[in-house]
Design a protein around this motif. Structure first.
Motif, PDB file in Angstrom:
ATOM      1  N   LEU A   1       0.828  -1.205   0.000  1.00  0.00           N
ATOM      2  CA  LEU A   1       0.000   0.000   0.000  1.00  0.00           C
ATOM      3  C   LEU A   1       0.859   1.251   0.000  1.00  0.00           C
ATOM      4  N   THR A   2       1.982   1.220   0.720  1.00  0.00           N
ATOM      5  CA  THR A   2       2.897   2.368   0.707  1.00  0.00           C
ATOM      6  C   THR A   2       3.466   2.592  -0.689  1.00  0.00           C
ATOM      7  N   GLN A   3       3.859   1.469  -1.346  1.00  0.00           N
ATOM      8  CA  GLN A   3       4.380   1.566  -2.713  1.00  0.00           C
ATOM      9  C   GLN A   3       3.316   2.112  -3.648  1.00  0.00           C
ATOM     10  N   ALA A   4       2.097   1.622  -3.536  1.00  0.00           N
ATOM     11  CA  ALA A   4       1.024   2.091  -4.415  1.00  0.00           C
ATOM     12  C   ALA A   4       0.688   3.554  -4.127  1.00  0.00           C
ATOM     13  N   ARG A   5       0.728   3.971  -2.883  1.00  0.00           N
ATOM     14  CA  ARG A   5       0.449   5.370  -2.566  1.00  0.00           C
ATOM     15  C   ARG A   5       1.542   6.285  -3.128  1.00  0.00           C
ATOM     16  N   ASN A   6       2.789   5.795  -3.088  1.00  0.00           N
ATOM     17  CA  ASN A   6       3.879   6.580  -3.692  1.00  0.00           C
ATOM     18  C   ASN A   6       3.655   6.752  -5.192  1.00  0.00           C
ATOM     19  N   LYS A   7       3.251   5.672  -5.874  1.00  0.00           N
ATOM     20  CA  LYS A   7       2.946   5.767  -7.300  1.00  0.00           C
ATOM     21  C   LYS A   7       1.801   6.732  -7.537  1.00  0.00           C
ATOM     22  N   LEU A   8       0.823   6.702  -6.690  1.00  0.00           N
ATOM     23  CA  LEU A   8      -0.304   7.618  -6.834  1.00  0.00           C
ATOM     24  C   LEU A   8       0.151   9.061  -6.644  1.00  0.00           C
ATOM     25  N   MET A   9       1.055   9.272  -5.684  1.00  0.00           N
ATOM     26  CA  MET A   9       1.562  10.615  -5.461  1.00  0.00           C
ATOM     27  C   MET A   9       2.369  11.090  -6.676  1.00  0.00           C
ATOM     28  N   GLN A  10       3.207  10.179  -7.262  1.00  0.00           N
ATOM     29  CA  GLN A  10       3.971  10.527  -8.459  1.00  0.00           C
ATOM     30  C   GLN A  10       3.046  10.852  -9.620  1.00  0.00           C
ATOM     31  N   ALA A  11       1.988  10.046  -9.751  1.00  0.00           N
ATOM     32  CA  ALA A  11       1.055  10.298 -10.865  1.00  0.00           C
ATOM     33  C   ALA A  11       0.359  11.636 -10.692  1.00  0.00           C
ATOM     34  N   ARG A  12       0.013  11.983  -9.482  1.00  0.00           N
ATOM     35  CA  ARG A  12      -0.657  13.267  -9.245  1.00  0.00           C
ATOM     36  C   ARG A  12       0.303  14.429  -9.512  1.00  0.00           C
ATOM     37  N   LEU A  13       1.572  14.258  -9.123  1.00  0.00           N
ATOM     38  CA  LEU A  13       2.550  15.298  -9.419  1.00  0.00           C
ATOM     39  C   LEU A  13       2.758  15.442 -10.921  1.00  0.00           C
ATOM     40  N   LYS A  14       2.765  14.314 -11.618  1.00  0.00           N
ATOM     41  CA  LYS A  14       2.907  14.363 -13.082  1.00  0.00           C
ATOM     42  C   LYS A  14       1.708  15.040 -13.718  1.00  0.00           C
ATOM     43  N   VAL A  15       0.523  14.789 -13.179  1.00  0.00           N
ATOM     44  CA  VAL A  15      -0.674  15.459 -13.680  1.00  0.00           C
ATOM     45  C   VAL A  15      -0.549  16.961 -13.472  1.00  0.00           C
ATOM     46  N   GLN A  16      -0.032  17.339 -12.303  1.00  0.00           N
ATOM     47  CA  GLN A  16       0.141  18.756 -12.023  1.00  0.00           C
ATOM     48  C   GLN A  16       1.153  19.379 -12.989  1.00  0.00           C
ATOM     49  N   SER A  17       2.257  18.617 -13.249  1.00  0.00           N
ATOM     50  CA  SER A  17       3.274  19.116 -14.178  1.00  0.00           C
ATOM     51  C   SER A  17       2.710  19.229 -15.592  1.00  0.00           C
ATOM     52  N   ASP A  18       1.995  18.210 -16.025  1.00  0.00           N
ATOM     53  CA  ASP A  18       1.403  18.239 -17.363  1.00  0.00           C
ATOM     54  C   ASP A  18       0.346  19.328 -17.470  1.00  0.00           C
ATOM     55  N   SER A  19      -0.332  19.595 -16.387  1.00  0.00           N
ATOM     56  CA  SER A  19      -1.321  20.682 -16.423  1.00  0.00           C
ATOM     57  C   SER A  19      -0.621  22.026 -16.649  1.00  0.00           C
ATOM     58  N   ILE A  20       0.546  22.222 -16.003  1.00  0.00           N
ATOM     59  CA  ILE A  20       1.306  23.464 -16.192  1.00  0.00           C
ATOM     60  C   ILE A  20       1.798  23.561 -17.626  1.00  0.00           C
ATOM     61  N   ASP A  21       2.316  22.422 -18.150  1.00  0.00           N
ATOM     62  CA  ASP A  21       2.782  22.418 -19.548  1.00  0.00           C
ATOM     63  C   ASP A  21       1.625  22.705 -20.500  1.00  0.00           C
ATOM     64  N   LEU A  22       0.448  22.200 -20.180  1.00  0.00           N
ATOM     65  CA  LEU A  22      -0.713  22.450 -21.038  1.00  0.00           C
ATOM     66  C   LEU A  22      -1.068  23.929 -21.026  1.00  0.00           C
ATOM     67  N   GLU A  23      -0.985  24.556 -19.887  1.00  0.00           N
ATOM     68  CA  GLU A  23      -1.259  25.991 -19.835  1.00  0.00           C
ATOM     69  C   GLU A  23      -0.214  26.760 -20.638  1.00  0.00           C
ATOM     70  N   ALA A  24       1.048  26.317 -20.552  1.00  0.00           N
ATOM     71  CA  ALA A  24       2.107  26.974 -21.351  1.00  0.00           C
ATOM     72  C   ALA A  24       1.858  26.807 -22.842  1.00  0.00           C
TER      73      ALA A  24
END
Length: 450
Positions: free
Chosen positions: A154-177
């Protein structure tokens, strides 16, 4: 003669010429008779005023003061067959002495090694209990390991979820750019087209700006795809967390189910062990019951079931025994009308069958051969003979009872009540009245005894 005729014989015949008449008919005879009658009447008048003790008579028999000292019969709590007698009638036995030996008649107890085989079953079941205990321990370890592994997953899966959310945030910024770039490209293209129409820019500049605009649009679409892919990764990470939870919950639940099954089997086996231990104890106690022993010191009275090889049921009387140590008492019965006159601690005179006695009911002090007693118990419910049972113990202030008395012999009792004149007692007896309502002087002491 009846002296019916008016012609009197003594007037015609002279009776004094007969010797018998001369001895009878003289004045001196009348004088002595009158004196005798006067003296007798005076004595009787004096006697009528003499004190007379009212009594209540009863008839009973000798018994013992305590219930455990009375004659009893010995029974067997189990059915069996008589194998051997160790005593004879009239023998004295001590507590714990063997009276007779019996054998088993029920087929489920015929095995001579029944206790040993039951012990072996207990040992086998006990080993089975230990096995179930070890299995429970192993399953506990397995559950603990699965729980730890579930936490890591569960810790490993939560870390992946956190990475995916950060990537979504990064891609959202790139999309705005990318959106900003395409806005800028659109403005530059429109400005170049306007300048080209005014002849200030060449066509090549317009084409360059159109190319940049297309590149910005392509980059915007690519960035949108990346953002969607990142969001999908977030969803996949959440799904992975749920999958890990479901997978390990299933594994842990299965291990817990096996653990509970093992514990249930262990408890069931422990119950079987306890049941077998109970049976073993019953078998051991039953083996001790094959020897009928004396419950207390006493004398063997009568063998009720005597024949060797004779069978009997549980609870049947086998032999009678009379305890050797007992305190003698008299069990007597009184009429219901006399019961209110009897109180705890009152004195009673007793006449035992077989002992010479001279009784003066109203004068107990001049009676001979009677023994003193004291009321110790009064029955509160009427007996089958229509009378109330009274228990009388030896009077400690009087002389001791005979040593040769035996339980069961007859006895007559006289309960002592009030002292009244003889004339009153005669008047009461002639009229059929009960004795005076007697109450002891020390009522508080009597109440305490009750």
């Amino acid at each position: 003669m009846l002296n019916i005729s008016p012609n009197k014989l003594n007037q015609k015949v002279d009776l004094h010429r007969f010797n018998s008449a001369r001895k009878v008919f003289h004045r001196k005879h009348y004088k002595h008779l009158n004196r005798f009658l006067l003296v007798f009447a005076g004595i009787m008048m004096i006697v009528l005023f003499l004190p007379w003790t009212q009594t209540i008579s009863g008839k009973g028999f000798l018994t013992t003061l305590k219930p455990d000292q009375r004659p009893q019969t010995i029974q067997s709590p189990i059915p069996g067959r008589i194998e051997r007698w160790y005593v004879r009638e009239g023998d004295f036995v001590k507590k714990g002495d063997t009276i007779l030996h019996i054998s088993e008649i029920k087929n489920e107890y015929f095995d001579p090694q029944l206790v040993e085989r039951t012990g072996q079953q207990i040992q086998a079941k006990s080993l089975s209990v230990n096995s179930y205990q070890e299995k429970v321990k192993a399953l506990n370890n397995q559950i603990e390991a699965l729980t730890k592994e579930q936490g890591l997953k569960l810790t490993q899966a939560r870390n992946k979820l956190m990475q995916a959310r950060l990537k979504v945030q990064s891609d959202s910024i790139d999309l705005e750019a990318a959106k900003t770039n395409i806005t800028i490209a659109n403005r530059q293209y429109d400005r170049v087209v306007q300048l080209e129409g005014e002849g200030l820019k060449p066509v090549t500049s317009v084409e360059e700006k159109r190319l940049k605009l297309q590149e910005a649009q392509a980059k915007l679409i690519s960035q949108q795809n990346k953002l969607l892919a990142s969001k999908n990764e977030v969803i996949n990470a959440e799904i992975e967390i749920n999958r890990v939870r479901a997978e390990y919950t299933d594994k842990i639940s299965k291990a817990q189910s096996e653990k509970f099954t093992a514990e249930s089997n262990r408890f069931d086996t422990e119950a079987q062990v306890t049941k077998l231990q109970n049976e073993q104890s019953n078998y051991e106690i039953r083996n001790e019951m094959y020897y009928i022993k004396a419950p207390q010191n006493g004398f063997i009275n009568k063998a009720i079931r005597a024949g060797v090889g004779e069978t009997f049921k549980e609870g049947e009387q086998l032999v009678g025994i009379m305890p050797s140590d007992y305190e003698m008492a008299v069990e007597t019965f009184v009429e219901p009308i006399d019961l209110p006159l009897i109180h705890i601690g009152e004195k009673v005179r007793i006449q035992f069958d077989g002992w010479p006695v001279i009784i003066f009911s109203g004068w107990p002090n001049v009676s001979y051969g009677t023994y003193g007693g004291e009321v110790v118990a009064i029955e509160t419910f009427i007996s089958n003979n229509g009378k109330y049972r009274i228990l009388v113990a030896p009077d400690p202030d009087d002389h001791a009872w005979p040593e040769d008395l035996r339980v069961g012999s007859g006895a007559n009792t006289l309960a002592l009540l009030e002292d009244v004149p003889i004339w009153f007692e005669l008047w009461r007896q002639l009229n059929g009245f009960p004795p005076n309502y007697y109450q002891p002087l020390d009522d508080s002491k009597t109440a305490d005894k009750k």
